[in-house]
Design an enzyme around this catalytic site. Structure first.
Site, PDB file in Angstrom:
ATOM      1  N   LYS A 272     -12.806   0.535  46.893  1.00  0.00           N
ATOM      2  CA  LYS A 272     -11.510   0.135  46.352  1.00  0.00           C
ATOM      3  C   LYS A 272     -11.126  -1.210  46.977  1.00  0.00           C
ATOM      4  CE  LYS A 272      -7.445   2.647  44.870  1.00  0.00           C
ATOM      5  NZ  LYS A 272      -6.766   3.931  44.706  1.00  0.00           N
ATOM      6  N   GLU A 357       0.616  18.357  39.117  1.00  0.00           N
ATOM      7  CA  GLU A 357       2.060  18.613  39.002  1.00  0.00           C
ATOM      8  C   GLU A 357       2.342  20.064  38.620  1.00  0.00           C
ATOM      9  OE1 GLU A 357       0.501  15.954  37.812  1.00  0.00           O
ATOM     10  OE2 GLU A 357       1.497  14.233  38.759  1.00  0.00           O
ATOM     11  N   ARG A 385       4.393  16.815  32.992  1.00  0.00           N
ATOM     12  CA  ARG A 385       3.173  17.608  33.105  1.00  0.00           C
ATOM     13  C   ARG A 385       3.460  19.068  33.469  1.00  0.00           C
ATOM     14  NH1 ARG A 385      -1.977  15.129  34.002  1.00  0.00           N
ATOM     15  NH2 ARG A 385      -2.154  14.090  32.017  1.00  0.00           N
TER      16      ARG A 385
HETATM   17  C1  LIG Z   1      -0.279  12.937  35.964  1.00  0.00           C
HETATM   18  C2  LIG Z   1      -0.229  11.781  36.913  1.00  0.00           C
HETATM   19  N1  LIG Z   1       0.195  11.982  38.183  1.00  0.00           N
HETATM   20  C3  LIG Z   1       0.254  10.937  39.036  1.00  0.00           C
HETATM   21  C4  LIG Z   1      -0.112   9.695  38.648  1.00  0.00           C
HETATM   22  C5  LIG Z   1       0.026   8.514  39.583  1.00  0.00           C
HETATM   23  N2  LIG Z   1      -1.266   7.891  39.865  1.00  0.00           N
HETATM   24  C6  LIG Z   1      -1.710   6.793  39.242  1.00  0.00           C
HETATM   25  S1  LIG Z   1      -3.218   6.317  39.730  1.00  0.00           S
HETATM   26  C7  LIG Z   1      -3.311   7.582  40.838  1.00  0.00           C
HETATM   27  C8  LIG Z   1      -4.519   7.735  41.706  1.00  0.00           C
HETATM   28  C9  LIG Z   1      -5.719   7.918  40.900  1.00  0.00           C
HETATM   29  O1  LIG Z   1      -6.809   7.978  41.753  1.00  0.00           O
HETATM   30  P1  LIG Z   1      -8.264   7.754  41.163  1.00  0.00           P
HETATM   31  O2  LIG Z   1      -8.379   8.465  39.876  1.00  0.00           O
HETATM   32  O3  LIG Z   1      -9.231   8.088  42.223  1.00  0.00           O
HETATM   33  O4  LIG Z   1      -8.301   6.225  40.822  1.00  0.00           O
HETATM   34  P2  LIG Z   1      -8.429   4.963  41.810  1.00  0.00           P
HETATM   35  O5  LIG Z   1      -7.103   4.290  41.746  1.00  0.00           O
HETATM   36  O6  LIG Z   1      -8.756   5.450  43.196  1.00  0.00           O
HETATM   37  O7  LIG Z   1      -9.505   4.147  41.230  1.00  0.00           O
HETATM   38  C10 LIG Z   1      -2.159   8.363  40.800  1.00  0.00           C
HETATM   39  C11 LIG Z   1      -1.887   9.515  41.664  1.00  0.00           C
HETATM   40  C12 LIG Z   1      -0.545   9.533  37.309  1.00  0.00           C
HETATM   41  N3  LIG Z   1      -0.894   8.333  36.819  1.00  0.00           N
HETATM   42  N4  LIG Z   1      -0.601  10.583  36.476  1.00  0.00           N
END
Ligand SMILES: Cc1ncc(C[n+]2csc(CCOP(=O)(O)OP(=O)(O)O)c2C)c(N)n1
Length: 609
Positions: A272, A357, A385
């Protein structure tokens, strides 16, 4: 540059493309803000996707889609990239109305594999001659949500051809939580296991079915719970882990996976923030950023008034210190929701449950049944959600869970997938639910004190950033279903504010040359019937201010009461949001486009009285 000539480029040339993409992302995100480290880390994955697949044909599906900036740059949006996340500019997420290369709107996580399964069914049903193959990018953090396993469950059975690129950077926004992340990062995903597996496969190839059985049992006997084993047991092929920054192995593997004609997970390990030294290793800080100075990495934004989230943290810290029954959960947003301090201070009572959620709501409901006082702390948009869980597990049981909803109202640059506008409409309809909102720091502490004592489900909402600052009279103690009349003025106009809407009502009143009464409604459910009935005898033009959808919102609730009580002669105008999805951009500009700035609202009031 577009994806057409990506296909003709050599590996060396593609490396240059990757470095140009990173440079452009850094230039624009440092200027506009946005999601930085996820998208930097996914650069090679996306370039390889465009080398092997065709986004004009194959569904390119990005989970959350905050990592898709390189895809935007490669699909004809380089020139407009400067406008990223700005009002009238490019969206920070995929959006088919912006480009035909974007297959779906995304912003909430863990929808991608379901979309892939749906697309694959359509491809099969249409009997297309030229086979289209869905290609998905999903992060390890997004693998925690239930929807992923609902989709994999069907996919493992039906075996639709698709390629799922698992972008494993060992991070969600914060450190990912739970068994899935442990399995993904298990040592057995490393070279030793890969070698072992290769040998096993050769052995099986040479000695047939019974050897396959023995080898499989041996693998299981060693309790090698590896990502490969987990997915393969579900009926989905697994390749990996591979270096997600090595273009050659990425493209070779994607070609192989595409040709397999079945569902394949390609497990890619990425870093990242790759390519921006300051961000590498500081993943959470650089996940989503406001404009910053590239050389030093310091934020260009000056800190303003205390944010509503900070007030929430302070209030909850205070309550938790004095009441050990208070517990809480956040779903993968510990910093965003202000719960990090509580998780550090009270690690046994506050949990990050990962992107889950639904699970947050249901598990907090069980804690409430056991006599605890849960604060389920989510962004308004993400509680969507957990809607069934709020109805079925919290409200049907009439359990005292507090839903603390951050980012209620317009959220700015994230835009339509993230606007916190529906919570009042969807929660108000649920029996046993009580809804209220603070308007400033003092009332927030009072509202939290009320929530901590209340013995039924309830929800309070507060805005992104800080409350509108006013010099309105001080808040009085919160009492169930009681509003507070802040200004009383003889005249026809009554302003009714809810939450941050109180400040907006006050700001609007400053642009009028007639006096108005201002009511802080505080509770939209139950309404302060006595107060509203009394005010109906004094004012005939009512204006409602609240950062929420008009349909089912605060104005609707008041109109329902007026109808029930057969109160006539009131003209009610609601300044809530119309029946439309609200676009992204600077909040002020978005509000201006909706006619919701105080000066504009004052003009609308003038035209109506
Ligand atoms: C249902 C939901 N809950 C929380 C979020 C907030 N959110 C956006 S990106 C993220 C992290 C995602 O992690 P990952 O899939 O590993 O992607 P990375 O950013 O590490 O590439 C979160 C918690 C969201 N977009 N959707």
């Amino acid at each position: 540059m577009n994806n057409r000539n990506i296909k003709e480029k050599s590996m060396k040339e593609l490396e240059v493309v990757c470095s140009d993409i990173r440079e452009e992302i850094l230039r624009v995100v440092s200027q506009n803000g946005g999601h930085l480290s996820s998208t930097l880390g996914a650069t090679e994955l996306i370039v390889a996707m465009h080398k092997v697949f065709d986004s004009k044909k194959d569904p390119f599906i990005f989970d959350v889609s905050h990592q898709s900036y390189a895809h935007k740059l490669l699909t004809g949006r380089w020139k407009e990239f400067d406008t990223l996340r700005q009002f009238n500019g490019l969206c920070g997420y995929t959006k088919p109305s912006e480009s035909e290369d974007d297959y779906f709107v995304a912003g909430h996580s863990s929808t991608s594999i379901s979309l892939g399964v749906g697309a694959a069914k359509a491809i099969a049903l249409k009997g297309e001659q030229e086979m289209r193959v869905p290609v998905i990018v999903i992060g390890d953090g997004s693998m925690t949500a239930g929807m992923v396993y609902e989709a994999l469950n069907e996919l493992g059975d039906r075996k639709y051809p698709m390629v799922i690129i698992l972008n494993d950077n060992e991070m969600s926004i914060a450190k990912p939580i739970g068994a899935i992340s442990r399995i993904l990062s298990s040592a057995m995903a490393g070279p030793f296991y890969q070698k072992f597996k290769k040998h096993t496969e050769n052995f099986v190839d040479n000695f047939g079915e019974s050897a396959h059985y023995i080898a499989k049992r041996f693998e299981e006997g060693l309790k090698l719970i590896t990502p490969g084993l987990m997915f393969e047991e579900m009926g989905i092929e697994y390749i990996g882990p591979i270096d997600g920054h090595n273009l050659k192995s990425l493209t070779d593997t994607l070609v192989l996976a595409k040709g397999m004609g079945k569902p394949v997970i390609v497990h890619c390990q990425t870093i990242k923030g790759k390519g921006y030294d300051i961000a590498e290793g500081q993943e959470e800080k650089w996940h989503g950023v406001s404009p910053f100075d590239r050389e030093s990495g310091t934020s260009a934004k000056k800190s303003s008034a205390k944010s509503a989230t900070q007030i929430y943290t302070e209030a909850l810290m205070h309550l938790a210190k004095n009441n050990d029954k208070i517990v809480g959960a956040t779903a993968a947003m510990p910093t965003g929701t202000g719960l990090s301090d509580l998780m550090t201070e009270y690690p046994n009572r506050f949990w990050d449950v990962a992107i889950a959620e639904q699970h947050a709501v249901t598990s907090m409901s069980a804690l409430a049944k056991e006599g605890f006082k849960p604060f389920c702390t989510l962004y308004s948009t993400f509680l969507q959600r957990g809607y069934d869980q709020v109805i079925h597990d919290t409200c049907l049981m009439d359990l005292p869970v507090v839903f603390a909803l951050d980012r209620a109202g317009i959220v700015g640059e994230d835009g339509e997938t993230h606007q916190g506008v529906f919570d009042i409409s969807f929660l108000r309809a649920i029996p046993n639910m009580t809804l209220f909102a603070p308007r400033d720091e003092k009332s927030f502490h009072q509202a939290m004190g009320f929530a901590a004592e209340y013995q039924h489900p309830c929800s309070l909402r507060y805005p992104r950033g800080s409350f509108i600052q006013t010099d309105l009279p001080e808040a009085q103690t919160f009492e169930l279903g009681k509003s507070q009349l802040l200004y009383s003025h003889k005249g026809e106009i009554l302003f009714i504010g809810y939450g941050n809407g109180v400040g907006r009502a006050y700001e609007t009143s400053k642009f009028l040359d007639v006096g108005v009464s201002i009511l802080d409604l505080r509770f939209v459910k139950p309404l302060d019937k006595e107060m509203l009935k009394d005010l109906s005898t004094k004012h005939s033009k009512w204006f409602v201010f609240s950062d929420s959808a008009k349909m089912g919102g605060v104005g609707s609730a008041i109109l329902e009461l007026l109808a029930e009580e057969k109160i006539t002669g009131i003209e009610l105008t609601s300044f809530e949001y119309a029946d439309d999805f609200i676009t992204h951009g600077n909040t002020k500009l978005v509000e201006e486009s909706l006619g919701l700035l105080p000066q504009q609202l004052a003009n609308r009031v003038k035209s109506l009285v």
